[in-house]
Design a protein around this motif. Structure first.
Motif, PDB file in Angstrom:
ATOM      1  N   TYR A 192      35.125   0.855 -40.442  1.00  0.00           N
ATOM      2  CA  TYR A 192      33.901   0.089 -40.270  1.00  0.00           C
ATOM      3  C   TYR A 192      33.749  -0.198 -38.789  1.00  0.00           C
ATOM      4  CZ  TYR A 192      34.518  -0.692 -45.277  1.00  0.00           C
ATOM      5  OH  TYR A 192      34.697  -0.511 -46.625  1.00  0.00           O
ATOM      6  N   TYR A 193      32.542  -0.041 -38.262  1.00  0.00           N
ATOM      7  CA  TYR A 193      32.300  -0.282 -36.843  1.00  0.00           C
ATOM      8  C   TYR A 193      31.341  -1.451 -36.665  1.00  0.00           C
ATOM      9  CZ  TYR A 193      34.150   4.469 -36.415  1.00  0.00           C
ATOM     10  OH  TYR A 193      34.940   5.594 -36.503  1.00  0.00           O
ATOM     11  N   ALA A 194      31.650  -2.331 -35.721  1.00  0.00           N
ATOM     12  CA  ALA A 194      30.736  -3.380 -35.286  1.00  0.00           C
ATOM     13  C   ALA A 194      30.316  -3.024 -33.872  1.00  0.00           C
ATOM     14  CB  ALA A 194      31.407  -4.741 -35.330  1.00  0.00           C
ATOM     15  N   ILE A 195      29.029  -2.764 -33.674  1.00  0.00           N
ATOM     16  CA  ILE A 195      28.488  -2.295 -32.396  1.00  0.00           C
ATOM     17  C   ILE A 195      27.590  -3.394 -31.841  1.00  0.00           C
ATOM     18  CG2 ILE A 195      27.224  -0.457 -31.239  1.00  0.00           C
ATOM     19  CD1 ILE A 195      27.692   1.177 -33.910  1.00  0.00           C
ATOM     20  N   GLN A 196      27.911  -3.888 -30.652  1.00  0.00           N
ATOM     21  CA  GLN A 196      27.151  -5.001 -30.080  1.00  0.00           C
ATOM     22  C   GLN A 196      26.378  -4.544 -28.847  1.00  0.00           C
ATOM     23  OE1 GLN A 196      29.482  -8.375 -28.790  1.00  0.00           O
ATOM     24  NE2 GLN A 196      27.747  -9.775 -28.898  1.00  0.00           N
ATOM     25  N   ASN A 197      25.173  -5.039 -28.737  1.00  0.00           N
ATOM     26  CA  ASN A 197      24.336  -4.797 -27.562  1.00  0.00           C
ATOM     27  C   ASN A 197      24.787  -5.739 -26.447  1.00  0.00           C
ATOM     28  OD1 ASN A 197      22.315  -4.757 -25.611  1.00  0.00           O
ATOM     29  ND2 ASN A 197      20.628  -4.792 -27.079  1.00  0.00           N
ATOM     30  N   ALA A 198      25.357  -5.172 -25.375  1.00  0.00           N
ATOM     31  CA  ALA A 198      25.837  -5.975 -24.252  1.00  0.00           C
ATOM     32  C   ALA A 198      24.846  -6.000 -23.095  1.00  0.00           C
ATOM     33  CB  ALA A 198      27.178  -5.420 -23.760  1.00  0.00           C
ATOM     34  N   GLY A 199      23.646  -5.509 -23.315  1.00  0.00           N
ATOM     35  CA  GLY A 199      22.659  -5.430 -22.245  1.00  0.00           C
ATOM     36  C   GLY A 199      21.631  -6.531 -22.309  1.00  0.00           C
ATOM     37  N   THR A 200      20.520  -6.314 -21.629  1.00  0.00           N
ATOM     38  CA  THR A 200      19.450  -7.320 -21.537  1.00  0.00           C
ATOM     39  C   THR A 200      18.153  -6.836 -22.174  1.00  0.00           C
ATOM     40  OG1 THR A 200      18.862  -6.501 -19.328  1.00  0.00           O
ATOM     41  CG2 THR A 200      20.422  -8.329 -19.443  1.00  0.00           C
ATOM     42  N   ALA A 201      18.185  -5.689 -22.845  1.00  0.00           N
ATOM     43  CA  ALA A 201      17.025  -5.155 -23.557  1.00  0.00           C
ATOM     44  C   ALA A 201      17.515  -4.573 -24.883  1.00  0.00           C
ATOM     45  CB  ALA A 201      16.332  -4.075 -22.729  1.00  0.00           C
ATOM     46  N   GLN A 202      16.594  -4.360 -25.796  1.00  0.00           N
ATOM     47  CA  GLN A 202      16.965  -3.782 -27.088  1.00  0.00           C
ATOM     48  C   GLN A 202      17.616  -2.413 -26.887  1.00  0.00           C
ATOM     49  OE1 GLN A 202      14.631  -4.083 -30.958  1.00  0.00           O
ATOM     50  NE2 GLN A 202      13.994  -2.052 -30.260  1.00  0.00           N
ATOM     51  N   ALA A 203      18.701  -2.164 -27.620  1.00  0.00           N
ATOM     52  CA  ALA A 203      19.407  -0.888 -27.521  1.00  0.00           C
ATOM     53  C   ALA A 203      18.993   0.031 -28.663  1.00  0.00           C
ATOM     54  CB  ALA A 203      20.913  -1.117 -27.567  1.00  0.00           C
ATOM     55  N   THR A 204      18.847   1.303 -28.346  1.00  0.00           N
ATOM     56  CA  THR A 204      18.616   2.336 -29.357  1.00  0.00           C
ATOM     57  C   THR A 204      19.882   3.180 -29.437  1.00  0.00           C
ATOM     58  OG1 THR A 204      16.265   2.382 -28.824  1.00  0.00           O
ATOM     59  CG2 THR A 204      17.132   4.235 -30.079  1.00  0.00           C
ATOM     60  N   VAL A 205      20.422   3.338 -30.643  1.00  0.00           N
ATOM     61  CA  VAL A 205      21.784   3.848 -30.818  1.00  0.00           C
ATOM     62  C   VAL A 205      21.809   4.996 -31.811  1.00  0.00           C
ATOM     63  CG1 VAL A 205      24.150   3.213 -31.481  1.00  0.00           C
ATOM     64  CG2 VAL A 205      22.672   1.542 -30.332  1.00  0.00           C
ATOM     65  N   ALA A 206      22.683   5.967 -31.545  1.00  0.00           N
ATOM     66  CA  ALA A 206      22.991   7.031 -32.495  1.00  0.00           C
ATOM     67  C   ALA A 206      24.498   7.229 -32.508  1.00  0.00           C
ATOM     68  CB  ALA A 206      22.284   8.326 -32.116  1.00  0.00           C
ATOM     69  N   ILE A 207      25.029   7.745 -33.613  1.00  0.00           N
ATOM     70  CA  ILE A 207      26.470   7.960 -33.745  1.00  0.00           C
ATOM     71  C   ILE A 207      26.725   9.401 -34.159  1.00  0.00           C
ATOM     72  CG2 ILE A 207      28.612   7.209 -34.849  1.00  0.00           C
ATOM     73  CD1 ILE A 207      27.257   4.584 -35.514  1.00  0.00           C
ATOM     74  N   ASP A 208      27.640  10.057 -33.440  1.00  0.00           N
ATOM     75  CA  ASP A 208      28.094  11.394 -33.798  1.00  0.00           C
ATOM     76  C   ASP A 208      29.442  11.268 -34.511  1.00  0.00           C
ATOM     77  OD1 ASP A 208      25.928  12.528 -32.344  1.00  0.00           O
ATOM     78  OD2 ASP A 208      27.092  12.352 -30.491  1.00  0.00           O
ATOM     79  N   PHE A 209      29.584  11.906 -35.654  1.00  0.00           N
ATOM     80  CA  PHE A 209      30.837  11.897 -36.407  1.00  0.00           C
ATOM     81  C   PHE A 209      31.485  13.285 -36.335  1.00  0.00           C
ATOM     82  CE2 PHE A 209      28.303   8.573 -38.568  1.00  0.00           C
ATOM     83  CZ  PHE A 209      29.168   7.492 -38.397  1.00  0.00           C
ATOM     84  N   TYR A 210      32.807  13.298 -36.088  1.00  0.00           N
ATOM     85  CA  TYR A 210      33.553  14.545 -35.932  1.00  0.00           C
ATOM     86  C   TYR A 210      34.732  14.576 -36.902  1.00  0.00           C
ATOM     87  CZ  TYR A 210      31.121  15.065 -31.441  1.00  0.00           C
ATOM     88  OH  TYR A 210      30.169  15.196 -30.453  1.00  0.00           O
ATOM     89  N   ASP A 211      35.120  15.810 -37.319  1.00  0.00           N
ATOM     90  CA  ASP A 211      36.360  15.935 -38.067  1.00  0.00           C
ATOM     91  C   ASP A 211      37.516  16.133 -37.093  1.00  0.00           C
ATOM     92  OD1 ASP A 211      36.395  18.626 -37.295  1.00  0.00           O
ATOM     93  OD2 ASP A 211      35.747  19.370 -39.258  1.00  0.00           O
TER      94      ASP A 211
END
Length: 341
Positions: free
Chosen positions: A251-270
Motif C-alpha cells: 500500500y502506498y501513501a503519496i503526499q503532495n509536498a508542493g504548493t500547487a495541486q499535483a497530477t500523478v501517475a504510477i508505473d508498475f514493474y515486475d
C-alpha cells in the motif's frame, strides 16, 4: 560531533502501569519500550553519547558513553539506563566523534507483538517544514505522531492534519517544544475519528517527525519517518510492490509536498523490469495524500515487483510504502527519489 536525532522514544517500563490481559490483542493499548541500534561505518574508533529528553524538558538524561570500535554495531535498551525515570516518553539525541547510523526499535512489553522501527535523522534531514504522508484513525488503526525540536532553544510547532481530498485542515494545533525535546500526539489526542489523511508540521525552528501506527484490535505495528518538504521529488522509487504475493500486499501513501495541486501517475514493474501498466493520472491537493493499492490498479494477483511514482506536472511528492500480510506482517518504508552506487 556527529548527531543523530530520534523522535518518539516511548518507554513505559512499569509492567503494572497497564492491565496487560485487558489489552492482549491491542497494539495501540500496548506498553512499548525503545532500543536504539547503532553502527559506525568509520574505519577509526570513537565515542558515542546518547542523551534522552523527557517530553517537555530541555534537560538531558545522559547514558554512559559508549566506546566505538571501527565498524562497531550495538544497541542500548532504554530500560537499562538507570537514570531514566519510569514511566518515560520523549526523545533522544546521539552524539559521536565519528559518523554513526542508528535505528529506533519499539518493542512491546507483552510478548507476541512485532517490533516497530524507524531510522534516526542526521541534522541535514531537519527542516522548519515537515511532511507526514499518512495519519490514521480508521481501518482499525491509530497513529502516534512524534515531533522533535532539533534546536537548542524553545520553538513553536504547528501540526495540521488533512483528510483525503480536503484542502482545509481537519485539525490545527500549535505546541511549545523545548530544545532537543519532543511532543508526542496521538490521533485520539487530536480528536480524530474515522480519519484517513496526512499531516504537515511547521516550526519556528527546525524539527524532525516520525509516526508509529498500531492496530486497535490486533497486534500489528509499524513505524516510519516523515520527510522535510524540500525533500520532495517529481519521481519516487518504491523498491517493493506486491499484489497478493507471499501472503502480502503493498500500500502506498503519496503526499503532495508542493504548493500547487499535483497530477500523478504510477508505473508498475515486475521483477524482470517489464512494465506491467501505468495508472491513469490522478490529482492530489496541497499537503494531501492519495492511498494506492496496486491490486486495485489492476496489477495481477501474485505479482512481485516495484513501482515508480511520477508527478506529471513537476509538483514534488513524498511517499511511504506499507506491506501488510497475515500473522502480524506489517512493515513501512520510505520511497526514494534517487539511487546510489
Amino acid at each position: 560531533m556527529k548527531k543523530v536525532a530520534f523522535v518518539g522514544v516511548i518507554v513505559l517500563l512499569l509492567l503494572g502501569l497497564l492491565p496487560l490481559g485487558a489489552f492482549a490483542q491491542s497494539a495501540t493499548q500496548q506498553t512499548w519500550s525503545t532500543s536504539i541500534t547503532f553502527y559506525t561505518p568509520s574505519t577509526t574508533g570513537g565515542t558515542l553519547q546518547i542523551r534522552y529528553y523527557a517530553e517537555g524538558s530541555a534537560t538531558p538524561i545522559n547514558a554512559n558513553p559508549i566506546t566505538l570500535a571501527p565498524h562497531k554495531a550495538g544497541s542500548l535498551f532504554i530500560g537499562s539506563v538507570a537514570t531514566i525515570p519510569e514511566p518515560f516518553k520523549g526523545s533522544a539525541v546521539l552524539e559521536a566523534d565519528v559518523p554513526i547510523i542508528a535505528t529506533a526499535v519499539n518493542i512491546a512489553v507483552q510478548p507476541g507483538f512485532p517490533r516497530a522501527l524507524y531510522s534516526g535523522f542526521d541534522p541535514s534531514k531537519a527542516s522548519m517544514n515537515f511532511n507526514i504522508p499518512t495519519v490514521l484513525k480508521a481501518f482499525g488503526a491509530t497513529s502516534l505522531i512524534s515531533i522533535q525540536n532539533v534546536e537548542t532553544s524553545q520553538i513553536q510547532a504547528t501540526l495540521k492534519t488533512y483528510a483525503v481530498g480536503s484542502t482545509t485542515p481537519t485539525t490545527t494545533d500549535t505546541y511549545t517544544i523545548p530544545g532537543q525535546s519532543a511532543k508526542l500526539v496521538s490521533a485520539d489526542d487530536l480528536g480524530l475519528s474515522n480519519f484517513s489523511g496526512s499531516a504537515t508540521v511547521e516550526g519556528t525552528g527546525k524539527v524532525v517527525a516520525a509516526v508509529q501506527e498500531t492496530q486497535d484490535s490486533g497486534k500489528a505495528a509499524a513505524a516510519f519517518e516523515g520527510l522535510p518538504s524540500d525533500a520532495g521529488a517529481t519521481t519516487i522509487y518504491m523498491a517493493s510492490m506486491l499484489c497478493q504475493k507471499f501472503g502480502a500486499t503493498s500500500y502506498y501513501a503519496i503526499q503532495n509536498a508542493g504548493t500547487a495541486q499535483a497530477t500523478v501517475a504510477i508505473d508498475f514493474y515486475d521483477t524482470a523490469g517489464v512494465k506491467l501498466l501505468t495508472t491513469p493520472t490522478f490529482n492530489i491537493p496541497v499537503g494531501n495524500k492519495a492511498s494506492v493499492n496496486p491490486c486495485d490498479k489492476n496489477v495481477p494477483a501474485g505479482t512481485n515487483g516495484s513501482a515508480v511514482i511520477r508527478s506529471t506536472n513537476s509538483v514534488p511528492l513524498i511517499a511511504i510504502g506499507k506491506v501488510r500480510g497475515a500473522n502480524l506482517t506489517t512493515t513501512a518504508f520510505l520511497g526514494e527519489s534517487a539511487g546510489a552506487k
